[in-house]
Design a protein around this motif. Structure first.
Motif, PDB file in Angstrom:
ATOM      1  N   ILE A 239       0.851  -1.190   0.000  1.00  0.00           N
ATOM      2  CA  ILE A 239       0.000   0.000   0.000  1.00  0.00           C
ATOM      3  C   ILE A 239       0.884   1.236   0.000  1.00  0.00           C
ATOM      4  CG2 ILE A 239      -1.497   1.389   1.509  1.00  0.00           C
ATOM      5  CD1 ILE A 239      -3.026  -1.180   2.161  1.00  0.00           C
ATOM      6  N   ASP A 240       0.605   2.143  -0.918  1.00  0.00           N
ATOM      7  CA  ASP A 240       1.275   3.456  -0.891  1.00  0.00           C
ATOM      8  C   ASP A 240       0.239   4.501  -0.488  1.00  0.00           C
ATOM      9  OD1 ASP A 240       3.417   5.333  -1.290  1.00  0.00           O
ATOM     10  OD2 ASP A 240       2.364   5.978  -3.112  1.00  0.00           O
ATOM     11  N   LEU A 241       0.483   5.122   0.660  1.00  0.00           N
ATOM     12  CA  LEU A 241      -0.412   6.171   1.142  1.00  0.00           C
ATOM     13  C   LEU A 241       0.038   7.508   0.569  1.00  0.00           C
ATOM     14  CD1 LEU A 241      -0.564   5.014   4.871  1.00  0.00           C
ATOM     15  CD2 LEU A 241      -2.403   4.806   3.178  1.00  0.00           C
ATOM     16  N   ASP A 242      -0.908   8.386   0.322  1.00  0.00           N
ATOM     17  CA  ASP A 242      -0.578   9.735  -0.127  1.00  0.00           C
ATOM     18  C   ASP A 242       0.154  10.471   0.994  1.00  0.00           C
ATOM     19  OD1 ASP A 242      -1.874   9.171  -2.500  1.00  0.00           O
ATOM     20  OD2 ASP A 242      -3.784  10.006  -1.825  1.00  0.00           O
ATOM     21  N   ALA A 247      -3.289  13.661   2.212  1.00  0.00           N
ATOM     22  CA  ALA A 247      -4.359  12.739   2.582  1.00  0.00           C
ATOM     23  C   ALA A 247      -5.041  13.141   3.889  1.00  0.00           C
ATOM     24  CB  ALA A 247      -3.790  11.321   2.720  1.00  0.00           C
ATOM     25  N   GLY A 297      -4.781   6.710  -0.756  1.00  0.00           N
ATOM     26  CA  GLY A 297      -3.650   5.944  -1.255  1.00  0.00           C
ATOM     27  C   GLY A 297      -4.072   4.920  -2.286  1.00  0.00           C
ATOM     28  N   ARG A 298      -3.121   4.038  -2.636  1.00  0.00           N
ATOM     29  CA  ARG A 298      -3.344   3.056  -3.679  1.00  0.00           C
ATOM     30  C   ARG A 298      -2.754   1.701  -3.290  1.00  0.00           C
ATOM     31  NH1 ARG A 298      -4.889   7.249  -6.130  1.00  0.00           N
ATOM     32  NH2 ARG A 298      -3.465   8.213  -4.637  1.00  0.00           N
ATOM     33  N   VAL A 311       4.715   5.869   2.152  1.00  0.00           N
ATOM     34  CA  VAL A 311       3.966   7.129   2.205  1.00  0.00           C
ATOM     35  C   VAL A 311       4.560   8.042   1.134  1.00  0.00           C
ATOM     36  CG1 VAL A 311       3.320   9.139   3.599  1.00  0.00           C
ATOM     37  CG2 VAL A 311       3.498   6.877   4.674  1.00  0.00           C
TER      38      VAL A 311
END
Lengths: 328, 328
Positions: A239-242, A247, A297-298, A311
Motif C-alpha cells: 500500500i502506498d499512502l498519499d 491525505a 492511497g493506492r 507514504v
C-alpha cells in the motif's frame, strides 16, 4: 459522605447494582429475549452473526482520573461497534462484563451504562446482557454482535493492485488528546481530549462501504501504518499512502498546535496514533465512494524491494508503527 | 530459567502470544469467517442468536495456585456453555478476552487455550475471536453464542403450578471440592476437586429439555435454593423441592466424607453450593424427561404464607441462599 449519598458497589447487592444499570440500557429493535434470563436472544436475519470482543483495563487503556464512567462506557462501545462496521455489518447488540473494585462508586457504574447507551443507541444496538464481578481494577469487556444484512463480509485479505485506499473518520486526534491529558494541558484543545475520551467512529460507513463493493476493510485501532500493513499482508499486496499533508491535511492542521505544545510530531500522531477507530478500506478504482470515505492511497503489487506500506512512494518518516500491550 | 524456556507474556509480542494460542482453538462447524479479521462470522441458522457472557477473575473465582490455565479455560467455557444450554439452545461459538499480568507464563495462556478447547470441542462450539490486554490479575471474560435450531427459548418465567421440577447434573460437588482445596485436603477426594476445577455440565440436555417441552429452565450457578427462587419469582409461583436425601441422595453420599473432614454441612453444599452448573427445569406433569433429568420437586401456586422455595414442604434447614460477589 454517607453510603446512601454515593454508595460504592460494595455497599449494594449485585441485584441492586443491576437495578441501577438496567434502566439506562437500550434494548435495540433486534432483541427477541431481553436481559434477565440466562442468555438473551437477538435477531440474526440473514442466518449469520458477526461477533467481536474488546476489553478495556484501568491503568492500561484508561485512568479513572481522566475518564468518567460514561467516557469508558462510550469508548468500550464505540471501539466494538467499529469492529462490526469494519466487516461491512450493522451492529445489533452488545453484552458487557464489568469487573469493579469494592470502592468503585455506584454512580460510576451508572455512568458506564449511560456511556454505553449513548454510543450504541443511535446505531440501533441494544445492550442485552452482562456480568458483574469484584476485582482490583476496573475491567470492561464488551462483545458486540452484528448483522451483514445479506452482504458478503469485507475481510482484510481482499485488496488488489489497482484498488484505491480510502479512509473514513479522523486520524491522530485520539493520540493528541491523550498527549494533552498526559501533559496536564487538557484545556488547550478540549475537542482533541474528547476525541480520545469518546471516539466517534463512522459506524454506518462500514455497511455503506460493503454495499459499494469495498474489497478489504479494517478499523484503524493500532495506528494507520500498522493497520494498513495488516491489509497489505493479508492481501499479499503493498500500500502506498498519499503524503500526510495531502491525505490527512485537515487532521494534521487540527493536531498541530497540540503537537507544538507537548513537543510531539503531528505527522507521527496521524500515521501511528491509535484508537481513533476510523475505517480503512480498499475499493476498485473509479468506485464512487460512500461518504465520508476519501481516497488516501493506492494498492500496489507486492515487491521484495519495497516496504509493505509506503507514504508518498517512500519509507514513512516516523519510527514506531503502533501499539503492543505487552511491549516493553 | 531463561526467557526462552518459559517466557512470560511480557517476553513475547501480542502476535507471538496469539500464535501460541490459535493452534489449540477449535473452529466449530458453524464458523463462516474464522479469527484473524476485525470480527468473526458464525452461522445462526434459524435467524436468531442466543448470547451470554460470564467473567472469571483471579482472586475472586479462582486462585492460580489451585487452578492451572487449562482448569480456568475449561471452567470459563463450561459455565458459559451452560447458560446457552439453559435457554434450550446448542452452543456454536465463543469469544474470549484475556487480561494477563506481565509475569504470567506464556505456558499458562497456552493451557487456557487447551482448556477452552477441551470444554468446547465436544459440543461443536468454536473459539472464534478474542482480545488480549495487560492488567494486575488474570481476567478471563467469555461470551458464548448459541443456536435455538427453531425451538422456542426456554425462559425462567414459564413454570406453572402442577409442573414437575427436574434437575440434570451434579449438586454440591463444586462447593465440596473448593472446601477441600481451602482446607489443604485436595487428596481426600480428587474427583470433588475436579468437580470444582472442571465442572462438566450436561450441555446437550438443555436442547433436549426444550424439545421435550420444558416450561422454564436455568443453569444452577448460584446455588439450588437461590436459583429455584429465581424460577419461582419469574414465574409467579413457588417451588417445593423433595427432601435432599430423596432428590439428591447420590450427591449427598458423594460429599459426606469431605463434609465431615472439613466440618461442613453436606446438605448445605447440596442446597446452596454454587458453580456446579447443573440445569434446573420445569416440565408439565407426566412429560417423559430427557436423560439425565430427574424429578426433584414440584411447582405450586404462589402463596403469601409460604416461602418461594420450600424443601419437603418446609423452610430449608440451612442458612444462606447463594453467592453475591460484593456481599461482605
Amino acid at each position: 459522605m454517607s453510603a446512601s449519598d454515593d454508595p460504592t458497589v460494595a455497599d449494594l447487592s449485585e441485584d441492586a447494582i443491576l437495578a441501577r444499570i438496567f434502566p439506562h440500557l437500550p434494548q435495540g429493535p433486534g432483541t427477541v429475549v431481553p436481559p434477565g434470563d440466562d442468555a438473551a436472544v437477538v435477531r440474526a436475519q440473514d442466518g449469520r452473526v458477526v461477533v467481536s470482543t474488546d476489553v478495556l483495563v484501568e491503568g492500561q487503556h484508561f485512568r479513572r482520573e481522566w475518564s468518567s464512567g460514561a467516557d469508558v462506557g462510550w469508548r468500550a462501545a464505540a471501539q466494538n461497534l467499529a469492529d462490526i462496521a469494519a466487516m461491512g455489518a450493522r451492529p445489533t447488540a452488545l453484552v458487557v462484563a464489568l469487573v469493579a473494585p469494592a470502592d468503585l462508586p455506584a454512580s460510576w457504574v451508572e455512568g458506564l451504562a449511560r456511556g454505553l447507551a449513548g454510543a450504541c443507541g443511535p446505531h440501533g444496538a441494544g445492550v442485552v446482557g452482562g456480568d458483574l464481578s469484584g476485582g482490583p481494577v476496573v475491567v470492561v469487556s464488551v462483545t458486540v454482535l452484528g448483522d451483514l444484512e445479506g452482504r458478503v463480509p469485507v475481510l482484510r485479505s481482499g485488496a488488489r493492485p489497482g484498488d484505491v485506499v480510502a479512509h473514513a473518520g479522523v486520524r491522530g486526534r485520539s493520540a493528541a488528546g491523550l498527549a494533552l491529558l498526559g501533559a496536564g494541558l487538557p484545556d488547550l484543545d478540549p475537542t482533541l481530549v474528547a476525541a480520545y475520551l469518546r471516539p466517534d467512529p463512522p459506524i454506518a460507513a462500514g455497511a455503506a462501504a460493503a454495499a459499494s463493493g469495498a474489497t478489504a476493510m479494517l478499523d484503524v485501532s493500532d495506528g494507520l501504518l500498522r493497520d494498513a500493513g495488516r491489509i497489505a499482508a493479508a492481501s499479499g499486496s503493498r500500500i502506498d499512502l498519499d503524503p500526510v499533508d495531502v491525505a490527512f491535511g485537515e487532521d494534521l492542521a487540527r493536531v498541530s498546535a497540540a503537537a507544538r505544545a507537548v513537543g510531539a510530531d503531528p505527522r507521527a500522531w496521524v500515521l501511528t496514533g491509535g484508537e481513533d477507530h476510523g475505517l480503512l478500506a480498499t475499493f476498485p478504482a473509479r468506485t464512487p465512494l460512500p461518504a465520508p470515505f476519501r481516497v488516501v492511497g493506492r494498492v500496489l503489487a507486492a515487491s521484495e524491494d519495497e516496504p509493505a506500506v509506503t507514504v508518498g512512494g517512500g519509507a514513512p518518516e516516523v519510527s514506531g508503527v503502533g501499539w503492543d500491550h505487552f511491549a516493553r
